[in-house]
Design a protein around this motif. Structure first.
Motif, PDB file in Angstrom:
ATOM      1  N   LYS A 108      44.719  37.709  -7.101  1.00  0.00           N
ATOM      2  CA  LYS A 108      44.043  38.052  -5.867  1.00  0.00           C
ATOM      3  C   LYS A 108      44.547  39.386  -5.342  1.00  0.00           C
ATOM      4  CE  LYS A 108      41.712  36.172  -3.299  1.00  0.00           C
ATOM      5  NZ  LYS A 108      41.374  37.558  -3.078  1.00  0.00           N
ATOM      6  N   GLU A 121      38.020  43.368 -10.570  1.00  0.00           N
ATOM      7  CA  GLU A 121      38.778  43.347  -9.320  1.00  0.00           C
ATOM      8  C   GLU A 121      39.645  44.589  -9.184  1.00  0.00           C
ATOM      9  OE1 GLU A 121      40.669  39.722  -8.323  1.00  0.00           O
ATOM     10  OE2 GLU A 121      38.733  38.724  -8.177  1.00  0.00           O
ATOM     11  N   ASP A 145      35.612  35.862  -4.971  1.00  0.00           N
ATOM     12  CA  ASP A 145      35.518  36.082  -6.402  1.00  0.00           C
ATOM     13  C   ASP A 145      34.051  36.261  -6.772  1.00  0.00           C
ATOM     14  OD1 ASP A 145      35.707  36.009  -9.128  1.00  0.00           O
ATOM     15  OD2 ASP A 145      37.111  34.336  -9.163  1.00  0.00           O
ATOM     16  N   HIS A 192      40.222  33.879 -16.540  1.00  0.00           N
ATOM     17  CA  HIS A 192      39.476  33.660 -15.297  1.00  0.00           C
ATOM     18  C   HIS A 192      39.014  32.205 -15.229  1.00  0.00           C
ATOM     19  CE1 HIS A 192      35.793  34.891 -12.689  1.00  0.00           C
ATOM     20  NE2 HIS A 192      36.800  34.571 -11.926  1.00  0.00           N
TER      21      HIS A 192
END
Ligand code: GTP
Length: 598
Positions: free
Chosen positions: A57, A89, A323, A349
């Motif tokens: 994260k 990300e 996400d 993932h």
């Protein structure tokens, strides 16, 4: 003047090169946390991350730093994940920065993900500051790595700081370079608001909280804001920055990185990559959004307890909030009942989402084997996108099948070139290129079917190179392959959730491996259970689970009662992840047996 003193940066690195450790040292040095306050690796807040040692994260922290020039600076450190699955990300947090500290391990040098991250940083026009970490290691070779950074990446590494994040060497020098070399944010505080949403999460009290970077304009508590992609308006309730303790603010302006909440209850109303503007003076154009990352791997998630179906939907909705790459839609399986087909960026993932659902939402699930998306052209000329092997049309209706291919770059010491080529060949790879990075290391490029990478490629790569090789890959498109669907029959019944797609040439071999594997994994019943692997109507392999004779407890006769209890408990635990399929009990591992090739 304040804007001139802001520096927004990320730390990028190949996995394990020391990014989190360096972030901790920077937090410590800037007094954001005293070493006593600091649990190790503060930026990796989630348990799961800590256990796996990878950053997933994103997090942003505001730091104060008084430089040697006597000026006070505000630094925003935006954390990025390091694994190949999370390229998306990384690019989304880099879009909120002007600079990036590139950590390279002094013993290992440049690895595949070092390069991949550098390209992402360059795409975002970031100033890249290379540093050479782990100089305390006996095997460190700073000058060799410095040369490598210049030769392979083409960055000026003459000022790359020799660092030991572990021992706290070089940290101040890095902060000085950030202040000196990373540009201050440009942008106009009085222009219409443009705030980039680079992350979001759900808070029970505040609703959806968005992490934002202000690119232009100013936002205040009480302002009416508008989401540019949906046109929906909300009133700002709270603004804050993390120091890392949350500190409430009355306003955020150009260059600021913080969080915004506006009692937004619907997860879908905050889209990562969207631009927030003001309702009364909206920006004309949204900021360049992120490239939407498409999931590459799909699998089915089924609650073991059918009553948890709605809980599972809610869990997926909440996870999807932070996400954007996670996709899901309802699906039904004859064998498993009601569940969801979910799309992920890659295997890691997928595993992380599964684990989070089980831990954070307490839902036990069966997950089916991962699959890529196949493009199937039917004899009627129709093109179908098939993300679930059981949905593959019958062989006689299929004209041809295409599957996704990737270009994979493997970086490795010389010694393992043979082993890697053998592995790639076995995985249906086509050799593209081999380049020497220096006298001891090479970069090998292959084209491979994504499905082969998805399976156990990475593990096999690691084990055949003692962990020395690194991998990066990108999708290059679809190519035709001679594929067939393989069905698995338990007790003469086709179990849809066990079907998979395989190359025609490997069908027999794989069928055999899988029926044998299933025989080991499926517990014996009171009756004999035949297991068959079939292509169309043709059985290509079979095995049989013998009928159970003895009661398990029989083994313990004469033993003490506590041992018996333990055994029963163990069985109960094992049961949690079982599903009755027809009259056969199938454990979770059986659904994954397709993944193991040997
Ligand atoms: P991810 O979060 O998994 O991407 O890894 P990372 O790049 O953040 O690496 P992390 O900071 O977790 O460090 C990886 C390992 O290297 C840990 O065991 C650290 O203790 C170790 N390490 C980090 N910096 C140094 C250093 O300067 N010297 C030595 N000897 N070890 C270090």
């Amino acid at each position: 003047k304040r804007q001139k003193s802001i520096r927004n940066f990320s730390i990028i690195a190949h996995i394990d090169h020391g990014k989190s450790t360096l972030a901790d040292r920077i937090l410590e040095k800037t007094g954001a946390l005293t070493s006593r306050e600091m649990k190790d690796q503060t930026l990796d807040a989630m348990d799961l991350e800590r256990e796996r040692g990878i950053t997933i994260k994103l997090n942003a922290v505001q730091l104060k730093y008084t430089a040697k020039d006597g000026e006070d600076y505000i630094l925003h450190l935006i954390d990025t994940p390091g694994h190949v699955d999370f390229t998306y990300e990384v690019s989304r947090s880099l879009a909120a920065c002007e600079g990036a500290v590139l950590v390279v391990d002094a013993a290992q040098g440049i690895e595949a993900q070092t390069l991949a991250n550098v390209y992402l940083a360059l795409d975002n026009d970031l100033e890249i500051l290379p540093i050479i970490n782990k100089i305390d290691l006996p095997s460190a070779d700073v000058e060799r790595v410095r040369q490598e950074i210049e030769d392979v990446i083409g960055l000026d590494a003459s000022e790359a700081v020799p660092t030991s994040a572990k021992a706290g060497i070089g940290i101040e020098e890095i902060l000085e370079q950030i202040v000196e070399k990373v540009p201050a944010p440009t942008g106009d505080p009085s222009a219409p608001l443009e705030a980039l949403i680079f992350d979001s999460y759900y808070d029970a009290y505040r609703g959806v909280v968005a992490s934002i970077r202000i690119v232009n304009g100013t936002v205040k508590v009480g302002d009416k804001i508008r989401m540019m992609s949906t046109g929906k308006d909300f009133e700002v309730l709270e603004l804050a920055v993390a120091t890392p303790k949350p500190l409430r603010q009355q306003e955020l302006t150009v260059g600021d990185v913080g969080t915004l909440s506006a009692s937004i209850k619907t997860v879908g109303d905050v889209r990562v990559g969207d631009t927030i503007t003001l309702a009364k003076q909206p920006a004309t154009e949204a900021l360049p959004g992120y490239r939407k990352m498409n999931p590459m791997v799909y699998c089915g998630l089924y609650p073991i307890d059918a009553a948890k179906y709605n809980d599972l939907r809610e869990a997926l909705e909440k996870l999807q909030l932070s996400d954007a790459a996670l996709e899901f839609e309802p699906e039904t399986s004859q064998a498993l009942g009601f569940g969801f087909r979910c799309g992920f960026l890659g295997m890691l993932h997928m595993e992380i989402i599964q684990e989070r659902i089980e831990r954070e939402f307490n839902i036990d699930m069966i997950t089916t084997a991962p699959s890529v998306i196949y493009h199937v052209t039917t004899t009627a000329g129709e093109v179908l996108h098939v993300d679930n092997p059981s949905k593959m049309p019958d062989q006689q209706k299929v004209e041809f099948i295409e599957e996704p291919f990737v270009k994979a770059a493997v970086m490795t010491p010389n010694d393992y070139v043979g082993a890697i080529m053998e592995l790639c060949q076995k995985k249906r790879g086509t050799f593209v290129d081999m380049q020497y990075i220096d006298t001891t290391r090479v970069k090998i490029t292959y084209e491979l079917p994504l499905s082969e990478i998805v399976y156990d490629f990475f593990d096999q790569l690691k084990s055949s190179t003692k962990g020395y090789a690194s991998l990066d890959y990108e999708l290059i498109g679809y190519q035709q392959s001679r594929l067939v669907k393989m069905d698995i029959l338990l007790n003469n019944e086709n179990v849809d959730a066990l079907s998979f797609i395989v190359h025609r040439d490997f069908a027999y071999e794989r069928g055999k491996v899988i029926v044998d594997k299933l025989k080991e994994l499926i517990p014996r019943m009171q009756f004999e259970v035949p297991i068959q692997a079939a292509v169309g109507t043709k059985i290509v392999a079979r095995s049989t689970i013998k009928a159970l004779r003895k009661n398990v407890l029989a083994k313990c006769y004469g033993g003490d009662i506590s041992r018996k209890r333990k055994l029963l408990e163990k069985q109960k635990e094992g049961k949690k992840r079982m599903k009755m399929v027809g009259s056969v009990e199938v454990p979770q591992e059986a659904f994954m047996s397709v993944l193991s090739m040997d």
